[in-house]
Motif scaffolding. Structure first.
Motif, PDB file in Angstrom:
ATOM      1  N   SER A  36      14.572  67.994  73.034  1.00 20.39           N
ATOM      2  CA  SER A  36      15.550  68.140  72.009  1.00 20.39           C
ATOM      3  C   SER A  36      15.765  66.866  71.174  1.00 20.39           C
ATOM      4  N   SER A  38      17.394  64.611  68.833  1.00 24.01           N
ATOM      5  CA  SER A  38      18.598  64.472  67.992  1.00 24.01           C
ATOM      6  C   SER A  38      18.812  63.967  66.809  1.00 24.01           C
ATOM      7  N   THR A  40      20.803  61.517  63.990  1.00 28.86           N
ATOM      8  CA  THR A  40      21.768  60.411  64.180  1.00 28.86           C
ATOM      9  C   THR A  40      21.891  59.624  63.148  1.00 28.86           C
ATOM     10  N   TYR A  54      14.188  60.237  66.588  1.00 26.79           N
ATOM     11  CA  TYR A  54      15.355  61.035  66.233  1.00 26.79           C
ATOM     12  C   TYR A  54      15.084  61.532  64.784  1.00 26.79           C
ATOM     13  N   TYR A  74      27.950  67.690  68.921  1.00 24.71           N
ATOM     14  CA  TYR A  74      27.897  66.295  68.273  1.00 24.71           C
ATOM     15  C   TYR A  74      28.971  65.311  68.836  1.00 24.71           C
ATOM     16  N   TYR A  82      26.013  61.061  66.738  1.00 28.56           N
ATOM     17  CA  TYR A  82      24.721  61.596  67.114  1.00 28.56           C
ATOM     18  C   TYR A  82      25.054  63.328  67.389  1.00 28.56           C
ATOM     19  N   THR A  84      23.024  67.412  68.163  1.00 30.45           N
ATOM     20  CA  THR A  84      22.032  68.343  68.860  1.00 30.45           C
ATOM     21  C   THR A  84      21.869  69.605  67.843  1.00 30.45           C
ATOM     22  N   PHE A 101      17.977  67.690  77.044  1.00 26.28           N
ATOM     23  CA  PHE A 101      18.647  66.883  76.253  1.00 26.28           C
ATOM     24  C   PHE A 101      18.911  65.466  76.646  1.00 26.28           C
ATOM     25  N   ILE A 103      21.588  63.331  76.064  1.00 27.46           N
ATOM     26  CA  ILE A 103      22.713  62.990  75.209  1.00 27.46           C
ATOM     27  C   ILE A 103      23.833  62.271  75.949  1.00 27.46           C
TER      28      ILE A 103
END
Ligand code: 5GP
Length: 207
Positions: A36, A38, A40, A54, A74, A82, A84, A101, A103
């Motif tokens: 995934s 992200s 940002t 990103y 987020y 940030y 997803t 992920f 994260i």
């Protein structure tokens, strides 16, 4: 939410823990997966590519996405947003993929609240705080002030390791990669609640 046969593997750990190198090491050995990407508001670092590392957006755009409920989760990390995006994750899960992920700890809590029954989580840590400092300084893509902020965050994040299913100490890359391959296999085998219920019902009918 109910997805056919996909699963989620959350990777968390301080910046400088070596999550990206570790992922690169195993990505071709863990079957069909989707990493995934992200979104940002953090400024792009040297060497980073839009849409690869990103999706880089400004705060206004990010907040619009929040309003339109585009995010699975987020968080505000190190002074930047940030998040997803939900759509590609849904698709990958419906295609039966393992969704990866990268994260932070807040994101892990949120993903577990929504999709806990198909989520496995792993915290990746450098062996010590001084090793982390060394790695961040060697990377030299960030200002001293940014590095200090990341070190401070890392001290907080480390307190929450117990919220994760697994921990990997990234001291020796080959060993850490082997452990991650095993965890990725196990993540795929996690049985969602819906399948358990279905199985129990069928099992009782047969009897
Ligand atoms: P970096 O700026 O070093 O790329 O990432 C900083 C932190 O933000 C890392 O801990 C990373 O895992 C986390 N992060 C990156 N993307 C997301 C996201 O979509 N959601 C959340 N909650 N954290 C993220």
């Amino acid at each position: 939410m109910n997805y056919k046969s996909g699963a989620i593997l959350v990777l968390s750990g301080p910046s400088g823990a070596g999550k990206s190198s570790l992922l690169n090491e195993v990505i071709n050995d863990i079957g069909e997966c989707y990493f995934s990407i992200s979104t940002t508001t953090r400024p792009m670092r040297q060497g980073e590519v839009e849409g690869v590392h990103y999706h880089f957006v400004d705060e206004e755009e990010f907040k619009k996405d929040i309003e339109q409920e585009q995010f699975l989760e987020y968080a505000f990390v190190h002074g930047n947003y940030y998040g997803t995006s939900l759509k590609p994750v849904k698709k990958a899960l419906n295609d039966g993929k393992l969704v990866l992920f990268d994260i932070d700890v807040q994101g892990n809590t949120l993903v577990n609240n929504r999709l806990g029954d198909i989520t496995t989580s792993v915290f990746i840590s450098p062996p010590t705080l001084s090793e982390l400092k060394k790695r961040l300084e060697a990377r030299s893509t960030d200002e001293k002030e940014v590095i200090d902020r990341r070190v401070k965050m890392a001290r907080k994040e480390i307190q929450r390791i117990s919220e994760y299913d697994y921990m990997i100490i990234n001291d020796n890359l080959a060993q850490a990669a082997n452990t991650l391959r095993t965890i990725a296999k196990a993540a795929r085998l996690k049985v969602p609640d819906s399948e358990i219920n279905e199985f129990v019902q069928k099992w009782e009918d047969i009897d």
